[in-house]
Design a protein around this motif. Structure first.
Motif, PDB file in Angstrom:
ATOM      1  N   PRO A  54       0.837  -1.121  -0.194  1.00 34.67           N
ATOM      2  CA  PRO A  54       0.038   0.119  -0.106  1.00 34.67           C
ATOM      3  C   PRO A  54       1.017   1.163  -0.065  1.00 34.67           C
ATOM      4  O   PRO A  54       1.817   1.226   0.767  1.00 34.67           O
ATOM      5  CB  PRO A  54      -0.893  -0.105   1.511  1.00 34.67           C
ATOM      6  CG  PRO A  54      -0.835  -1.526   1.676  1.00 34.67           C
ATOM      7  CD  PRO A  54       0.518  -2.083   1.048  1.00 34.67           C
ATOM      8  N   LEU A  55       0.502   2.242  -0.678  1.00 35.48           N
ATOM      9  CA  LEU A  55       1.280   3.595  -0.892  1.00 35.48           C
ATOM     10  C   LEU A  55       0.649   4.615  -0.128  1.00 35.48           C
ATOM     11  O   LEU A  55       1.198   5.708   0.203  1.00 35.48           O
ATOM     12  CB  LEU A  55       1.450   3.855  -2.319  1.00 35.48           C
ATOM     13  CG  LEU A  55       2.351   2.885  -3.420  1.00 35.48           C
ATOM     14  CD1 LEU A  55       2.516   3.437  -4.645  1.00 35.48           C
ATOM     15  CD2 LEU A  55       3.668   2.651  -2.755  1.00 35.48           C
ATOM     16  N   GLY A  56      -0.736   4.644   0.140  1.00 38.86           N
ATOM     17  CA  GLY A  56      -1.597   5.569   0.623  1.00 38.86           C
ATOM     18  C   GLY A  56      -2.931   5.014   0.932  1.00 38.86           C
ATOM     19  O   GLY A  56      -3.613   4.036   0.471  1.00 38.86           O
ATOM     20  N   THR A  57      -3.589   5.760   1.999  1.00 39.74           N
ATOM     21  CA  THR A  57      -5.028   5.294   2.317  1.00 39.74           C
ATOM     22  C   THR A  57      -5.825   6.734   2.350  1.00 39.74           C
ATOM     23  O   THR A  57      -5.287   7.602   2.915  1.00 39.74           O
ATOM     24  CB  THR A  57      -5.167   4.434   3.415  1.00 39.74           C
ATOM     25  OG1 THR A  57      -4.658   5.330   4.717  1.00 39.74           O
ATOM     26  CG2 THR A  57      -4.281   3.154   3.548  1.00 39.74           C
ATOM     27  N   LYS A  58      -7.069   6.670   2.243  1.00 41.60           N
ATOM     28  CA  LYS A  58      -7.990   7.485   2.339  1.00 41.60           C
ATOM     29  C   LYS A  58      -9.162   7.138   2.894  1.00 41.60           C
ATOM     30  O   LYS A  58      -9.655   6.137   2.416  1.00 41.60           O
ATOM     31  CB  LYS A  58      -8.029   8.808   1.236  1.00 41.60           C
ATOM     32  CG  LYS A  58      -9.029   8.143   0.146  1.00 41.60           C
ATOM     33  CD  LYS A  58      -9.003   9.355  -0.833  1.00 41.60           C
ATOM     34  CE  LYS A  58      -9.838   8.974  -2.012  1.00 41.60           C
ATOM     35  NZ  LYS A  58     -10.214   9.987  -2.967  1.00 41.60           N
ATOM     36  N   LEU A  59      -9.809   7.854   3.889  1.00 42.16           N
ATOM     37  CA  LEU A  59     -11.321   7.510   4.137  1.00 42.16           C
ATOM     38  C   LEU A  59     -12.394   8.467   3.444  1.00 42.16           C
ATOM     39  O   LEU A  59     -11.980   9.653   3.403  1.00 42.16           O
ATOM     40  CB  LEU A  59     -11.606   7.830   5.762  1.00 42.16           C
ATOM     41  CG  LEU A  59     -10.840   6.784   6.646  1.00 42.16           C
ATOM     42  CD1 LEU A  59     -11.209   7.186   8.098  1.00 42.16           C
ATOM     43  CD2 LEU A  59     -11.357   5.276   6.709  1.00 42.16           C
ATOM     44  N   THR A  60     -13.413   7.792   3.058  1.00 44.75           N
ATOM     45  CA  THR A  60     -14.411   8.537   1.929  1.00 44.75           C
ATOM     46  C   THR A  60     -15.855   8.713   3.172  1.00 44.75           C
ATOM     47  O   THR A  60     -16.466   9.418   2.683  1.00 44.75           O
ATOM     48  CB  THR A  60     -14.638   7.766   0.605  1.00 44.75           C
ATOM     49  OG1 THR A  60     -15.028   6.546   1.012  1.00 44.75           O
ATOM     50  CG2 THR A  60     -13.357   7.942  -0.105  1.00 44.75           C
ATOM     51  N   SER A  61     -15.785   7.765   4.167  1.00 42.04           N
ATOM     52  CA  SER A  61     -16.763   7.841   5.259  1.00 42.04           C
ATOM     53  C   SER A  61     -16.322   7.342   6.288  1.00 42.04           C
ATOM     54  O   SER A  61     -15.426   6.493   6.360  1.00 42.04           O
ATOM     55  CB  SER A  61     -18.223   7.292   4.645  1.00 42.04           C
ATOM     56  OG  SER A  61     -17.906   5.819   4.662  1.00 42.04           O
ATOM     57  N   TYR A  62     -17.014   7.591   7.453  1.00 43.70           N
ATOM     58  CA  TYR A  62     -16.597   7.250   8.904  1.00 43.70           C
ATOM     59  C   TYR A  62     -17.561   7.342   9.904  1.00 43.70           C
ATOM     60  O   TYR A  62     -17.929   8.704   9.782  1.00 43.70           O
ATOM     61  CB  TYR A  62     -15.108   7.693   9.265  1.00 43.70           C
ATOM     62  CG  TYR A  62     -14.847   7.156  10.725  1.00 43.70           C
ATOM     63  CD1 TYR A  62     -14.241   6.102  10.659  1.00 43.70           C
ATOM     64  CD2 TYR A  62     -15.159   7.946  11.902  1.00 43.70           C
ATOM     65  CE1 TYR A  62     -13.569   5.446  11.855  1.00 43.70           C
ATOM     66  CE2 TYR A  62     -14.793   7.328  12.997  1.00 43.70           C
ATOM     67  CZ  TYR A  62     -14.121   6.200  13.075  1.00 43.70           C
ATOM     68  OH  TYR A  62     -13.828   5.712  14.178  1.00 43.70           O
ATOM     69  N   SER A  63     -17.833   6.382  10.716  1.00 38.90           N
ATOM     70  CA  SER A  63     -18.820   6.955  11.721  1.00 38.90           C
ATOM     71  C   SER A  63     -18.238   5.619  13.020  1.00 38.90           C
ATOM     72  O   SER A  63     -17.213   4.928  12.686  1.00 38.90           O
ATOM     73  CB  SER A  63     -20.043   6.357  11.714  1.00 38.90           C
ATOM     74  OG  SER A  63     -20.281   4.839  11.262  1.00 38.90           O
ATOM     75  N   ASP A  64     -18.818   5.498  14.097  1.00 37.54           N
ATOM     76  CA  ASP A  64     -18.384   4.656  15.342  1.00 37.54           C
ATOM     77  C   ASP A  64     -18.557   3.331  14.687  1.00 37.54           C
ATOM     78  O   ASP A  64     -17.851   2.472  15.309  1.00 37.54           O
ATOM     79  CB  ASP A  64     -19.008   4.943  16.468  1.00 37.54           C
ATOM     80  CG  ASP A  64     -18.666   6.257  17.128  1.00 37.54           C
ATOM     81  OD1 ASP A  64     -17.374   6.677  16.921  1.00 37.54           O
ATOM     82  OD2 ASP A  64     -19.256   6.769  17.881  1.00 37.54           O
ATOM     83  N   SER A  65     -19.533   3.146  13.686  1.00 33.05           N
ATOM     84  CA  SER A  65     -19.516   1.425  13.569  1.00 33.05           C
ATOM     85  C   SER A  65     -19.354   1.158  12.044  1.00 33.05           C
ATOM     86  O   SER A  65     -18.977  -0.199  11.711  1.00 33.05           O
ATOM     87  CB  SER A  65     -21.185   1.368  13.801  1.00 33.05           C
ATOM     88  OG  SER A  65     -21.828   2.069  12.735  1.00 33.05           O
ATOM     89  N   THR A  66     -18.895   2.254  10.989  1.00 30.33           N
ATOM     90  CA  THR A  66     -18.619   1.564   9.815  1.00 30.33           C
ATOM     91  C   THR A  66     -17.645   2.817   9.272  1.00 30.33           C
ATOM     92  O   THR A  66     -17.585   3.825   9.593  1.00 30.33           O
ATOM     93  CB  THR A  66     -19.913   1.964   8.890  1.00 30.33           C
ATOM     94  OG1 THR A  66     -20.511   3.210   8.822  1.00 30.33           O
ATOM     95  CG2 THR A  66     -21.134   0.956   9.185  1.00 30.33           C
TER      96      THR A  66
END
Length: 271
Positions: free
Chosen positions: A179-191
């Motif tokens: 892996p060269l990099g990561t990003k979150l496109t959505s986030y909550s406590d459960s997903t």
């Protein structure tokens, strides 16, 4: 390579292995020679840049100038180090116990991408273990059945592997992802939904291999769930790229590739 731009492994059973045929350099010609004058210009240019960098580093912090920081300065990269220590536990060689945070979700996604595109996923003896560790409980049985069907004897034979996922004598199957990099496109406590940009080497190292080891670039999207104190995958998909222009690296022979895989271990990825 996958036949489409974006498909989940759980649906297609595809590995990142390039099948025989086609230009191993992705259609781009190999650049072999350069004139001495061009080489001299390149060297001079590099030296000038180095001198400029050293001079800048030696300037120090001159607070007397009165200049204030520019408001439009770029922020830290999205995948910059967070200072959080990597996970300290592993389950069946796969990192586990990720933090219940955005960084923890990204770490889980990166490490799970490595596991899902590893050579071990092709081995029946390891496949169910990987599925159990990586995926949410309700998905495990269905995905185990799909993987077993996708990675059947005929498919393994096309890669030069036996029914146990092992290469023939004198050959080494390679499937290593970075892996060269990561990003979150959505986030909550459960997903959480995380994208992982990856490169890797895939194929069979051997003098008479019909599936030589080549490099690849792809992006995986993983839908994560917080389950029993850890992040687990509910579903995932992949698409090709982004990929750079191929460089001038000289291809290593089969023995060198096989030796590299045996001698260099993988990493645990963390944010």
């Amino acid at each position: 390579m996958s036949p489409t731009d974006e498909q989940g492994y759980s649906e297609t059973g595809q590995t990142r292995t390039r099948l025989p045929g086609g230009d191993p350099y992705g259609g781009a010609p190999r650049r072999t020679g350069r004139s001495s004058s061009r080489g001299l210009v390149t060297v001079v240019g590099v030296v000038v840049l180095l001198i400029a960098a050293i001079a800048f580093a030696n300037r120090g912090d001159d607070s007397s100038s009165g200049d204030s920081p520019k408001k439009d300065q770029p922020k830290a990269a999205a995948t910059g180090a967070s200072g959080t220590r990597p996970v300290q536990t592993k389950t069946a060689t796969i990192p586990s116990g990720f933090a219940h945070t955005e960084q923890g979700a990204q770490s889980a996604a990166a490490n799970y991408a490595v596991a899902l595109v590893s050579a071990d996923i092709l081995k029946p003896s390891w496949r169910s273990t990987i599925v159990k560790q990586v995926f949410a409980a309700e998905q495990q049985q269905a995905l185990t059945d799909k993987f077993n069907k996708a990675y059947d004897k005929q498919f393994l034979t096309s890669l030069g592997l036996d029914q146990n996922g092992n290469a023939s004598a004198g050959h080494t199957y390679v499937s290593r992802t970075a892996p060269l990099g990561t990003k979150l496109t959505s986030y909550s406590d459960s997903t959480a939904t995380a994208e992982v940009w990856c490169t890797g080497v895939f194929g069979t190292a051997g003098d008479d291999s019909r599936n030589p080891v080549t490099s690849d670039w792809f992006t995986m999207t993983l839908q994560l769930r917080w389950e029993n104190g850890d992040w687990k995958v509910g579903s995932f998909s992949q698409k090709d790229g982004p990929a750079p222009v191929p460089g001038d690296d000289k291809a290593s022979n089969a023995d060198q590739m096989a030796k590299a895989v045996e001698e260099y271990g993988g990493f645990t990825y963390a944010r």
